[in-house]
Design a protein around this motif. Sequence first.
Motif, PDB file in Angstrom:
ATOM      1  N   PRO A 275       4.465  24.388  -9.064  1.00 24.45           N
ATOM      2  CA  PRO A 275       4.192  25.775  -8.715  1.00 24.45           C
ATOM      3  C   PRO A 275       3.383  26.472  -9.793  1.00 24.45           C
ATOM      4  CG  PRO A 275       6.477  25.212  -8.286  1.00 24.45           C
ATOM      5  CD  PRO A 275       5.888  24.082  -9.058  1.00 24.45           C
ATOM      6  N   PRO A 276       2.565  27.500  -9.420  1.00 32.04           N
ATOM      7  CA  PRO A 276       2.487  28.025  -8.062  1.00 32.04           C
ATOM      8  C   PRO A 276       1.418  27.398  -7.181  1.00 32.04           C
ATOM      9  CG  PRO A 276       1.347  29.479  -9.556  1.00 32.04           C
ATOM     10  CD  PRO A 276       1.925  28.380 -10.419  1.00 32.04           C
ATOM     11  N   PHE A 277       0.386  26.732  -7.720  1.00 28.62           N
ATOM     12  CA  PHE A 277      -0.696  26.314  -6.824  1.00 28.62           C
ATOM     13  C   PHE A 277      -1.285  24.958  -7.194  1.00 28.62           C
ATOM     14  CE2 PHE A 277      -2.351  29.429  -9.946  1.00 28.62           C
ATOM     15  CZ  PHE A 277      -3.068  28.561 -10.743  1.00 28.62           C
ATOM     16  N   VAL A 278      -0.587  24.166  -7.956  1.00 29.60           N
ATOM     17  CA  VAL A 278      -1.116  22.877  -8.378  1.00 29.60           C
ATOM     18  C   VAL A 278      -0.218  21.754  -7.874  1.00 29.60           C
ATOM     19  CG1 VAL A 278      -1.660  21.404 -10.354  1.00 29.60           C
ATOM     20  CG2 VAL A 278      -2.221  23.836 -10.433  1.00 29.60           C
ATOM     21  N   THR A 279      -0.838  20.721  -7.321  1.00 31.85           N
ATOM     22  CA  THR A 279      -0.120  19.531  -6.892  1.00 31.85           C
ATOM     23  C   THR A 279      -0.406  18.405  -7.866  1.00 31.85           C
ATOM     24  OG1 THR A 279      -0.218  20.153  -4.559  1.00 31.85           O
ATOM     25  CG2 THR A 279       0.168  17.837  -5.049  1.00 31.85           C
ATOM     26  N   SER A 280       0.637  17.707  -8.293  1.00 37.21           N
ATOM     27  CA  SER A 280       0.499  16.644  -9.271  1.00 37.21           C
ATOM     28  C   SER A 280       0.802  15.298  -8.624  1.00 37.21           C
ATOM     29  CB  SER A 280       1.460  16.870 -10.446  1.00 37.21           C
ATOM     30  OG  SER A 280       1.455  15.764 -11.317  1.00 37.21           O
ATOM     31  N   ARG A 281      -0.022  14.298  -8.951  1.00 33.85           N
ATOM     32  CA  ARG A 281       0.223  12.931  -8.509  1.00 33.85           C
ATOM     33  C   ARG A 281       0.382  12.050  -9.737  1.00 33.85           C
ATOM     34  NH1 ARG A 281      -4.258  10.611  -4.833  1.00 33.85           N
ATOM     35  NH2 ARG A 281      -3.233  12.018  -3.351  1.00 33.85           N
ATOM     36  N   ILE A 282       1.545  11.414  -9.871  1.00 31.80           N
ATOM     37  CA  ILE A 282       1.827  10.540 -10.999  1.00 31.80           C
ATOM     38  C   ILE A 282       1.964   9.116 -10.474  1.00 31.80           C
ATOM     39  CG2 ILE A 282       3.327  10.107 -12.975  1.00 31.80           C
ATOM     40  CD1 ILE A 282       3.958  13.287 -11.181  1.00 31.80           C
ATOM     41  N   THR A 283       1.211   8.190 -11.065  1.00 34.98           N
ATOM     42  CA  THR A 283       1.223   6.800 -10.624  1.00 34.98           C
ATOM     43  C   THR A 283       1.445   5.873 -11.812  1.00 34.98           C
ATOM     44  OG1 THR A 283      -0.382   7.352  -8.880  1.00 34.98           O
ATOM     45  CG2 THR A 283      -0.026   5.021  -9.356  1.00 34.98           C
ATOM     46  N   PHE A 284       2.436   4.970 -11.700  1.00 36.79           N
ATOM     47  CA  PHE A 284       2.635   3.923 -12.696  1.00 36.79           C
ATOM     48  C   PHE A 284       1.679   2.777 -12.360  1.00 36.79           C
ATOM     49  CE2 PHE A 284       6.426   6.243 -13.522  1.00 36.79           C
ATOM     50  CZ  PHE A 284       6.842   5.891 -14.795  1.00 36.79           C
ATOM     51  N   GLN A 285       0.691   2.560 -13.222  1.00 39.74           N
ATOM     52  CA  GLN A 285      -0.288   1.502 -12.965  1.00 39.74           C
ATOM     53  C   GLN A 285       0.085   0.186 -13.621  1.00 39.74           C
ATOM     54  OE1 GLN A 285      -3.878   3.590 -14.336  1.00 39.74           O
ATOM     55  NE2 GLN A 285      -4.446   3.863 -12.199  1.00 39.74           N
ATOM     56  N   ASP A 286       0.939   0.238 -14.633  1.00 40.17           N
ATOM     57  CA  ASP A 286       1.352  -1.003 -15.289  1.00 40.17           C
ATOM     58  C   ASP A 286       2.582  -0.720 -16.144  1.00 40.17           C
ATOM     59  OD1 ASP A 286       1.349  -3.653 -16.023  1.00 40.17           O
ATOM     60  OD2 ASP A 286       0.008  -3.358 -17.725  1.00 40.17           O
ATOM     61  N   PHE A 287       3.440  -1.721 -16.280  1.00 44.90           N
ATOM     62  CA  PHE A 287       4.601  -1.629 -17.156  1.00 44.90           C
ATOM     63  C   PHE A 287       5.023  -3.032 -17.549  1.00 44.90           C
ATOM     64  CE2 PHE A 287       8.971  -1.703 -18.378  1.00 44.90           C
ATOM     65  CZ  PHE A 287       9.157  -0.533 -19.093  1.00 44.90           C
ATOM     66  N   GLN A 288       5.255  -3.235 -18.838  1.00 43.01           N
ATOM     67  CA  GLN A 288       5.746  -4.525 -19.300  1.00 43.01           C
ATOM     68  C   GLN A 288       6.423  -4.378 -20.659  1.00 43.01           C
ATOM     69  OE1 GLN A 288       2.554  -7.341 -19.953  1.00 43.01           O
ATOM     70  NE2 GLN A 288       1.105  -5.715 -20.441  1.00 43.01           N
ATOM     71  N   PHE A 289       7.510  -5.095 -20.818  1.00 43.91           N
ATOM     72  CA  PHE A 289       8.162  -5.151 -22.118  1.00 43.91           C
ATOM     73  C   PHE A 289       7.346  -6.042 -23.040  1.00 43.91           C
ATOM     74  CE2 PHE A 289      11.775  -4.036 -19.374  1.00 43.91           C
ATOM     75  CZ  PHE A 289      12.268  -2.943 -20.077  1.00 43.91           C
ATOM     76  N   ASP A 290       7.231  -5.650 -24.316  1.00 46.02           N
ATOM     77  CA  ASP A 290       6.383  -6.392 -25.243  1.00 46.02           C
ATOM     78  C   ASP A 290       6.922  -6.221 -26.660  1.00 46.02           C
ATOM     79  OD1 ASP A 290       4.431  -7.665 -26.665  1.00 46.02           O
ATOM     80  OD2 ASP A 290       2.755  -6.493 -25.875  1.00 46.02           O
ATOM     81  N   ASP A 291       7.597  -7.244 -27.167  1.00 49.17           N
ATOM     82  CA  ASP A 291       8.158  -7.195 -28.516  1.00 49.17           C
ATOM     83  C   ASP A 291       7.129  -7.485 -29.601  1.00 49.17           C
ATOM     84  OD1 ASP A 291      10.698  -6.563 -27.645  1.00 49.17           O
ATOM     85  OD2 ASP A 291      11.258  -8.664 -27.362  1.00 49.17           O
ATOM     86  N   SER A 292       5.905  -7.814 -29.183  1.00 46.40           N
ATOM     87  CA  SER A 292       4.867  -8.128 -30.168  1.00 46.40           C
ATOM     88  C   SER A 292       4.057  -6.909 -30.591  1.00 46.40           C
ATOM     89  CB  SER A 292       3.922  -9.196 -29.596  1.00 46.40           C
ATOM     90  OG  SER A 292       3.210  -8.691 -28.471  1.00 46.40           O
ATOM     91  N   LEU A 293       4.394  -5.733 -30.088  1.00 43.47           N
ATOM     92  CA  LEU A 293       3.647  -4.531 -30.440  1.00 43.47           C
ATOM     93  C   LEU A 293       3.736  -4.273 -31.936  1.00 43.47           C
ATOM     94  CD1 LEU A 293       4.664  -2.175 -27.482  1.00 43.47           C
ATOM     95  CD2 LEU A 293       2.493  -3.353 -27.808  1.00 43.47           C
ATOM     96  N   SER A 294       2.608  -3.920 -32.529  1.00 42.72           N
ATOM     97  CA  SER A 294       2.546  -3.697 -33.971  1.00 42.72           C
ATOM     98  C   SER A 294       3.115  -2.344 -34.347  1.00 42.72           C
ATOM     99  CB  SER A 294       1.083  -3.800 -34.437  1.00 42.72           C
ATOM    100  OG  SER A 294       0.961  -3.386 -35.787  1.00 42.72           O
ATOM    101  N   ASN A 295       3.759  -2.270 -35.510  1.00 46.51           N
ATOM    102  CA  ASN A 295       4.280  -1.000 -36.003  1.00 46.51           C
ATOM    103  C   ASN A 295       3.165  -0.008 -36.319  1.00 46.51           C
ATOM    104  OD1 ASN A 295       6.951  -1.812 -35.811  1.00 46.51           O
ATOM    105  ND2 ASN A 295       6.993  -2.640 -37.905  1.00 46.51           N
ATOM    106  N   ASP A 296       1.930  -0.500 -36.475  1.00 42.01           N
ATOM    107  CA  ASP A 296       0.813   0.391 -36.760  1.00 42.01           C
ATOM    108  C   ASP A 296       0.556   1.371 -35.620  1.00 42.01           C
ATOM    109  OD1 ASP A 296       0.519  -0.941 -39.129  1.00 42.01           O
ATOM    110  OD2 ASP A 296      -1.129  -2.217 -38.452  1.00 42.01           O
TER     111      ASP A 296
END
Length: 314
Positions: A275-296
């Motif tokens: 509200p009051p005049f905006v419509t939102s569209r939220i889409t999950f395009q990808d999701f995956q668990f990943d323990d190799s992500l760098s702390n950087d």
Amino acid sequence: MEIRRPDIVRALNQMGNFSMKLKWDFQNTTLVDFSDMKWERGDISFVFIGDAKPSHSLTVMDNKMKVYQRLRYEESEVEIEDEVDILMSQDIVAAQMSTKSITFTRAQSGWLFREDKTEMVGPFMADFYYIGGLYLESRKRREHLTAEDLQRNRAMVENFAHGAVTGSIAIDPYLEPPPRRRSLPPPPKCTVSWEEYISSPPGEPPNLGREIKCKGSVKGYKATLAMDEQFPLSVDSLLNVLEVIAPFKHFKKLREFVQMKLPPGFPVKLDIPIPPFVTSRITFQDFQFDDSLSNDLFEVPSDYVEDPNRFPEF
């Protein structure tokens, strides 16, 4: 934020590292020529460090300009005065989305042979639902506004509706304080006696101050939801993580919505009015668990410069 911090950190640690892609689309439903305008946020990142002190725990970065800004939990005295000035010159609006009568109905597809609608949303096979019973209840108060206020506000709405840009005066707060709106003149002297007040019908008390000018409205909305029962993340886990970003308006609206009783699965696509005049569209395009992500990924790069005014809305 500080009270929720232990639960937030615990929820994130239990979930583990993951990456996901979200797409946000916003459409305006009323303003003239708004379809040709675009909102572009840019390439930004939010970093939450659960064990850092409050002034450094939440950071937003502009990856194109290579600047960052620390997000504060509290507002300054000047910011509070600015909000008071705005309230004193605008309609006071109270709005809420009623969820009591919300229903979920399976969406149908096909011309001759109708069947439940199921299709791919990114890599996810999702069941589609229509959401009924969404109502926006709003109330406006304006007895504090002068005739000049009302005329100026109408002009601002018309200019915005037609894409006009209004000018503003920039004032350096270090040179001179910004002009503040004067206090309202006092209301007429109250002539209601105590006996009249306590003997009034329930819900109909006599007016003790200015004559109330209130306008209420109820408007229905339609929304669409896609659920994937094989999604690797649970709705409960998402709710715990959303506590981190609840102060931001769009995510807060999403969090309130998923708290309701949803169909089986995880919401991978959602069309919902903001509200009051905006419509939102939220889409999950990808999701995956990943323990190799760098702390950087969770640190501000050394070549980024702090800019406390990059994101004034925060």
